[in-house]
Design an enzyme around this catalytic site. Structure first.
Site, PDB file in Angstrom:
ATOM      1  CD  GLN A   1       5.220   4.537   8.242  1.00 29.92           C
ATOM      2  OE1 GLN A   1       4.552   4.087   7.323  1.00 29.92           O
ATOM      3  NE2 GLN A   1       6.217   3.862   8.775  1.00 29.92           N
TER       4      GLN A   1
ATOM      5  CG  HIS B   1      10.331   4.103   0.910  1.00 34.70           C
ATOM      6  ND1 HIS B   1       9.083   3.577   0.646  1.00 34.70           N
ATOM      7  CD2 HIS B   1      11.154   3.571  -0.043  1.00 34.70           C
ATOM      8  CE1 HIS B   1       9.148   2.778  -0.385  1.00 34.70           C
ATOM      9  NE2 HIS B   1      10.387   2.758  -0.826  1.00 34.70           N
TER      10      HIS B   1
ATOM     11  CG  HIS C   1       6.710   7.471  -0.566  1.00 34.26           C
ATOM     12  ND1 HIS C   1       5.476   7.540   0.030  1.00 34.26           N
ATOM     13  CD2 HIS C   1       7.332   6.406  -0.002  1.00 34.26           C
ATOM     14  CE1 HIS C   1       5.341   6.540   0.890  1.00 34.26           C
ATOM     15  NE2 HIS C   1       6.458   5.846   0.896  1.00 34.26           N
TER      16      HIS C   1
ATOM     17  NE  ARG D   1       3.934  -0.946   9.458  1.00 39.67           N
ATOM     18  CZ  ARG D   1       5.100  -0.301   9.370  1.00 39.67           C
ATOM     19  NH1 ARG D   1       6.022  -0.499  10.292  1.00 39.67           N
ATOM     20  NH2 ARG D   1       5.334   0.533   8.365  1.00 39.67           N
TER      21      ARG D   1
ATOM     22  CB  CYS E   1       5.829   2.872  -0.312  1.00 38.17           C
ATOM     23  SG  CYS E   1       5.923   1.355   0.631  1.00 38.17           S
TER      24      CYS E   1
ATOM     25  CE  LYS F   1      15.736  -0.033   8.946  1.00 33.76           C
ATOM     26  NZ  LYS F   1      14.517  -0.132   9.758  1.00 33.76           N
TER      27      LYS F   1
ATOM     28  CG  ASP G   1       5.527   6.838   4.693  1.00 31.82           C
ATOM     29  OD1 ASP G   1       6.760   6.861   4.753  1.00 31.82           O
ATOM     30  OD2 ASP G   1       4.855   5.805   4.677  1.00 31.82           O
TER      31      ASP G   1
END
Length: 636
Positions: free
Chosen positions: A382, A511, A386, A364, A335, A465, A384
């Site tokens: 990921q 997100h 946005h 991670r 992000c 979320k 992802d």
């Protein structure tokens, strides 16, 4: 008399002190036979709890999570009682024995190292205790009396647990027959309600999960109300073991894991085909839904992570390095990079919602004990996205995202249920912002008519979320898709757009992931399909088997024709019997095997054997190719 409000809203009066079970029997004997616990003013409680004030009561059966929990927690006490009976009161010290998802366990300390033969013996004793139908009786004692009682029994772990409780606390005990245990409950009314038990395995477990403490023996088991349900569950576990993505990953040559990089998966050519097909499909879907693809760097300066809040709230999960004497972090999330791209140019309200998507490699730090194949790794891609929008666009945009999720998940034959996760303890922002964000997500779910559960305190540190839990072909659930509403990052990064009034305003940010992680999604699909991928995903779509050497030229001509059309095809012309080559292709779970011999050569045909079927079908070669192309195009 006290007033009892039931789940349907009706109110009944009952004499003060009547037990929940007696109250239930007064109006429904059938439900009383099925009930395992009672939820009294929202607290899961024993059926023998006296009703002493006006309250709301729901009765929990095995169909309810709280009912299953009470049954399995009681089963853990039966396990402890059986161990004490077999190995002697003084030879076993009990630690903790909770119910867990799908079962229970009990941690014990004893000199004898238990094995499978011991589990069989313990299970027989448990079944005997169940047949004895011992009443399970709750009692409360003073803290000092409880300490004395367990000290006399030599139960050092129970004493430690009690000493952690406040000095003025009443200690709750549960007794069944000769056995008494420390426990907050709730439990069943008797051991006889546990109709089906299975002890599964023994592992080691540190006392209180601390490696500095003593290693105990942990016995896992499961329990059901009916033997048929237990048998079905055990069958599912057998099927799951056959489908284990780590096992199939080796057999199908998809990926590997190595000591040189724990938690860092290596994808082989076959695995890369699946990965690239998933990515191609992802790109096509996102283009149709109005997303623009971006890419951001893997390593970024510490200042960025301090500004985003990750340095304060997520540092223990991150990896770090130094460049030119300055601190940098390997990104755990995409992000902040996406925000920097947004800020490279001014934006108008006319551009919003602005949808950006990234296949971002993140790292991670996961504990080594938590690593599990592709399901829990230390680096993953990921998928992802946005999305930057006006506050007035929130609900419409969430509906748009769920439309995308519906299309993607149905393509793979996966259904889902939604869960709303609210503000965690370790969070940023004001109560007002969190309440507004959570209300927006609730509104979107309710207007769509989606049933959802609420996970209190399980949101991201920057916003609430919606999690989408997928159900696979065995009925197991996997958390994949997520929609996170964020009103905090735009504030921290001073993001703006020019509104209709010509003034600067703050956008709202969402997100969102659909696969969640490419690696994990591949692991899920391996198990969902048991390695037999649909033809559009299969690494090898067709294997051609010439019957003899004289049919090889025809086989290779077919291969070239299909290869030139973009199909993934191989010829197996080894000097082995056709049956042997066919069995090997079936083990590799190749969607289609084509047999070509004299008749096929003469008529320009192929004999088609579909994976999982026992018969072959003769088709014109061109007809088969068209059928295959149609299945691939439709992602059948």
């Amino acid at each position: 008399m006290v007033k009892i409000t039931l789940k349907d809203g009706s109110i009944r009066e009952v004499e003060n002190g009547t037990t929940a079970l007696a109250f239930l029997k007064s109006f429904s004997n059938s439900l009383a036979k099925k009930a395992l616990s009672a939820k009294i003013d929202g607290v899961n409680s024993d059926l023998m709890t006296p009703l002493t004030k006006d309250c709301a009561v729901e009765f929990m059966t095995f169909d309810d999570a709280d009912g299953r929990w009470a049954l399995r927690h009681s089963a853990s006490h039966v396990l402890a009682q059986a161990i004490k009976r077999i190995y002697g009161e003084k030879n076993v010290q009990l630690a903790i024995g909770p119910a867990i998802e799908n079962g229970f366990y009990y941690d014990i300390d004893m000199k004898k190292q238990l094995g499978q033969a011991d589990l069989d013996k313990i299970q027989k004793e448990m079944e005997k205790i169940v047949k004895e139908n011992l009443p399970i009786v709750r009692s409360e004692v003073q803290r000092a009396d409880a300490i004395k009682m367990f000290e006399e029994k030599g139960e050092i772990y129970k004493v430690m647990l009690i000493k952690d409780l406040p000095e003025d606390a009443l200690i709750t005990l549960y007794t069944q027959g000769e056995f008494t245990d420390l426990c907050a409950g709730p439990h069943l009314v008797s051991t006889g309600k546990i109709k089906a038990i299975k002890l599964q395995n023994i592992t080691g477990a540190y006392w209180r999960g601390d490696a500095k403490n003593k290693m105990l023996q942990r016995i896992y088991g499961t329990a059901f109300e009916k033997k048929a349900d237990l048998d079905a569950y055990l069958h599912m576990l057998e099927e799951a073991a056959k489908r284990d993505h780590r096992k199939l990953g080796r057999e199908l040559d998809l990926f590997s894991l190595h000591e040189e990089g724990p938690g860092f998966p290596f994808f082989h050519p076959n695995g890369m085909i699946i990965r690239n097909e998933l990515i191609s499909y992802w790109r096509a879907v996102h283009r149709r839904y109005g997303y623009q693809e971006i890419q951001t760097p893997i390593i970024l300066n510490r200042r960025l992570w301090e500004q985003s809040g990750h340095w304060e709230h997520y540092k223990e999960n991150m990896y770090f390095t130094k460049i030119d004497g300055e601190d940098y972090a390997i990104k755990p999330m995409n992000c902040p990079g996406g925000i920097l791209i947004y800020k490279t140019q001014p934006h108008s309200y006319r551009e919003l919602p602005l949808r950006t998507a990234e296949l971002g490699l993140v790292h991670r730090h996961e504990l080594s004990g938590a690593l599990h194949g592709l399901m829990r790794v230390r680096n993953f891609t990921q998928d992802d996205a946005h999305i930057f929008m006006l506050p007035s666009q929130i609900e419409e945009e969430i509906q748009h995202i769920i439309d995308l999720f519906d299309e993607v998940y149905s393509t793979f034959g996966l259904s889902y249920h939604a869960e709303l996760s609210t503000r965690p303890k370790n969070s940023m922002g004001t109560d007002e912002v969190w309440e507004k964000s959570t209300a927006a997500l609730k509104s979107a779910l309710e207007h769509r008519g989606l049933d959802y559960a609420v996970n209190e305190g399980d949101g991201a540190f920057y916003g609430p979320k919606i999690d989408f839990h997928l159900t696979d072909s065995l009925g197991r659930t996997w958390q994949c898709g997520t929609i996170q509403l964020d009103m905090l990052m735009p504030e921290k990064f001073e993001m703006t757009y020019t509104g209709e009034d010509g003034q600067k305003h703050r956008p709202v940010m969402v997100h969102r992931v659909v696969y969640g992680s490419i690696e994990r999604f591949i692991g899920i699909l391996i198990e969902h399909y048991a390695g037999a991928f649909p033809v559009w995903l299969a690494p090898i779509q067709v294997k051609i088997l010439p019957i003899t050497e004289k049919h090889a030229d025809y086989a290779y001509a077919l291969k070239k024709k299909m290869f030139d059309l973009g199909l993934r095809v191989e010829v197996d012309n080894r000097n082995e019997k056709v049956g042997y080559r066919m069995r090997e292709s079936q083990v590799k779970k190749i969607p289609y095997i084509l047999l070509v011999g004299d008749k096929e050569l003469a008529d320009n045909n192929v004999s088609v054997r579909k994976h999982g079927e026992q018969s072959t079908k003769t088709m014109q070669a061109d007809e088969f190719i068209k059928m295959l192309q149609k299945q691939i195009k439709e992602k059948a």
